[in-house]
Design an enzyme around this catalytic site. Structure first.
Site, mmCIF file in Angstrom:
data_model
loop_
_atom_site.group_PDB
_atom_site.id
_atom_site.type_symbol
_atom_site.label_atom_id
_atom_site.label_comp_id
_atom_site.label_asym_id
_atom_site.label_seq_id
_atom_site.Cartn_x
_atom_site.Cartn_y
_atom_site.Cartn_z
ATOM 1 N N HIS B 39 0.831 -1.209 0.000
ATOM 2 C CA HIS B 39 0.000 0.000 0.000
ATOM 3 C C HIS B 39 0.865 1.257 0.000
ATOM 4 O O HIS B 39 0.591 2.215 -0.700
ATOM 5 C CB HIS B 39 -0.928 0.009 1.217
ATOM 6 C CG HIS B 39 -2.241 -0.660 0.958
ATOM 7 N ND1 HIS B 39 -2.379 -2.019 0.884
ATOM 8 C CD2 HIS B 39 -3.475 -0.144 0.709
ATOM 9 C CE1 HIS B 39 -3.645 -2.312 0.623
ATOM 10 N NE2 HIS B 39 -4.330 -1.184 0.508
ATOM 11 N N LYS B 104 -10.372 -7.806 7.680
ATOM 12 C CA LYS B 104 -11.060 -8.080 8.947
ATOM 13 C C LYS B 104 -10.926 -6.861 9.846
ATOM 14 O O LYS B 104 -9.914 -6.169 9.817
ATOM 15 C CB LYS B 104 -10.501 -9.327 9.618
ATOM 16 C CG LYS B 104 -9.081 -9.161 10.130
ATOM 17 C CD LYS B 104 -8.653 -10.350 10.946
ATOM 18 C CE LYS B 104 -7.211 -10.232 11.416
ATOM 19 N NZ LYS B 104 -7.049 -9.492 12.679
#
Lengths: 281, 185
Positions: B39, B104
């Site tokens: 990222h 999650k």
């Protein structure tokens, strides 16, 4: 004096690292089954079911149950009548971790400098090693594989003695509330109370190693564990934080004497992939 | 028993409009893996005005760092990692065309706003169900940042990948609504 060759230690650590990550303990499976029966959330029930299927698949296919195979936390209880020969104890342990994580196809998740570069050490070493000297001529080695999801939600606080048991309970509950789904609930809650700053954090981690279902031997703390478990499961966080009754499977507290002016409390969270195995040499 | 909604990637706006938080979803098609380090690099490319290693328009990123695959395996164990760590980067990727994320744990206010702004979706997969989830992954190709090892960007092809709509395009958040429903005051 009993002699133990370092190679024996390396072999045991290697084996424990691998088995740890593949086989979920029966005690955890039983707890999840027990809570699943009481789970009102349909999504929650489905998630608990997936965790149980996953545990079976991991065992049947010899694959790690979770991709976060953790940092290796090693607890050594070294008998004072043992002499370790042919090398250094800590090197032997780290060699075992290296072999276990490479030969077991486990993920290497350790970086060298915590801030700069964060270069992976590529063999999951160094392990975190805690050593206690105990009477006798045995060596007890416990390997825990601790993932970061739950570890990152852990916290320590130096309370005032006046905060008392209410302060302790509020701190634990608040920590779980703020963690929500991030530590992969259902979780096991390790709590350390007393000692000093670093000892308290260690207690909270050690508390996780106590077999589930045994309960605190001190009736006062036993009652606190039960009360906290009930309160935590009333928060509604549920499996993976998506809502439900099953947030924690157990609360385990370890205490120690402390300074007249202190009341340290630490919470170490453990995800449902509760991986720790022990061997005695 | 709620019925599962079957989705094919790349995601279309009309698919996303049909999803409500709490829906059970089965995903099929190509998705991309990326976590912390990847990222960081993707955002750097966007800041430098350079092209990304894959076209992210209408695609899904799965936050996962798998274990090494054994000989004969497509992928090692491959469950989701905590999404919150990607929160600082996610709005930028959604604004650049990303349509969905799988991970999650709860997301930040900024991420939820970016999900609404871009009509996208956040799916939750079961953390720690990593062998079960790996079984849905049928093909794998490392397409960028091989030097990052487990954090490299992988193009994976999934069949019957089970997940749950955690935050829908209206910003409804199961991490709030779920616990609200089950808490006992």
């Amino acid at each position: 004096m009993r002699q133990v060759n370092v190679s024996e230690i390396t072999g045991i650590v290697q084996q424990l690292c691998i088995e740890n990550n593949i086989y979920l303990d029966e005690e955890v499976i039983n707890k999840i089954e027990e809570f699943s029966k009481k789970e009102d959330s349909q999504i929650g029930k489905q998630i608990l079911g997936q965790i149980l299927i996953n545990a079976k698949l991991a065992t049947d296919e010899n694959r790690p149950m979770c991709q976060d195979t953790g940092i290796a936390v090693i607890f050594v209880e070294l008998g004072q009548d043992v002499h370790i020969s042919n090398g250094k104890l800590y090197d032997a342990i780290n060699d075992g971790v290296k072999l276990g994580y490479t030969q077991g196809y486990l993920r290497k998740s350790v970086v060298e400098d915590p801030v700069f570069d964060r270069k992976n050490t590529k063999d999951n070493t160094p392990a975190i090693i805690h050593t206690e000297i105990v009477p006798g001529d045995k060596i007890k080695i416990t390997v825990a594989s601790k993932g970061a999801g739950s570890e990152n939600m852990s916290e320590i606080k130096m309370l005032k003695p006046a905060d008392g048991i209410v302060g302790v309970k509020d701190f634990v509950i608040d920590r779980i509330k703020r963690s929500g789904g991030m530590p992969c609930p259902p979780i096991i809650v390790g709590v350390g109370v007393g000692g000093n700053f670093e000892q308290c954090a260690y207690l909270s981690k050690k508390a996780l190693l106590r077999p589930l279902n045994t309960g605190n031997p001190d009736p006062k703390w036993n009652a606190v564990e039960k009360e906290l478990l009930t309160k935590i499961n009333r928060l509604g966080i549920g499996p993976m934080g998506l809502g439900g009754r099953t947030t924690a499977l157990a609360v385990q507290i370890l205490t120690m004497p402390c300074h007249i002016a202190s009341l340290p409390v630490a919470v170490n969270l453990q995800c449902h992939a509760h991986r720790h195995k022990t061997a005695i040499i | 028993m709620t019925e599962e909604k079957i989705l094919q990637t790349p995601l279309k706006s009309k698919d996303i409009e049909k999803l409500t938080c709490g829906d059970k979803v089965i995903l099929n098609g190509t998705i991309y893996t990326a976590r912390d380090a990847a990222h960081k690099r993707l955002i750097q490319l966007l800041e430098d005005g350079k092209p990304l290693p894959f076209d992210i328009k209408d695609q899904i990123i799965y936050y996962v760092g798998p274990t090494p695959e054994k000989p004969g395996e497509v992928i090692g164990s491959a469950g989701p990692t905590t999404s919150g760590r990607m929160d600082p980067y996610t709005p930028r990727l959604l604004d650049a065309g990303l349509k969905g994320m799988i991970g999650k744990g709860q997301r930040s206010k900024e991420v939820i706003e970016a999900i609404v702004r871009n009509k996208s979706v956040y799916f939750a997969a079961t953390g720690g169900a990593s062998v079960l989830l790996a079984k849905s992954i049928k093909k794998l190709k490392i397409i960028a940042y091989e030097d990052l090892g487990t954090e490299a960007i992988r193009e994976i092809y999934v069949e019957n990948f089970p997940c749950i709509v955690a935050i829908d395009f209206r910003g409804r958040d199961l991490y709030e609504k779920g616990p609200e429903k089950y808490q006992i005051l």
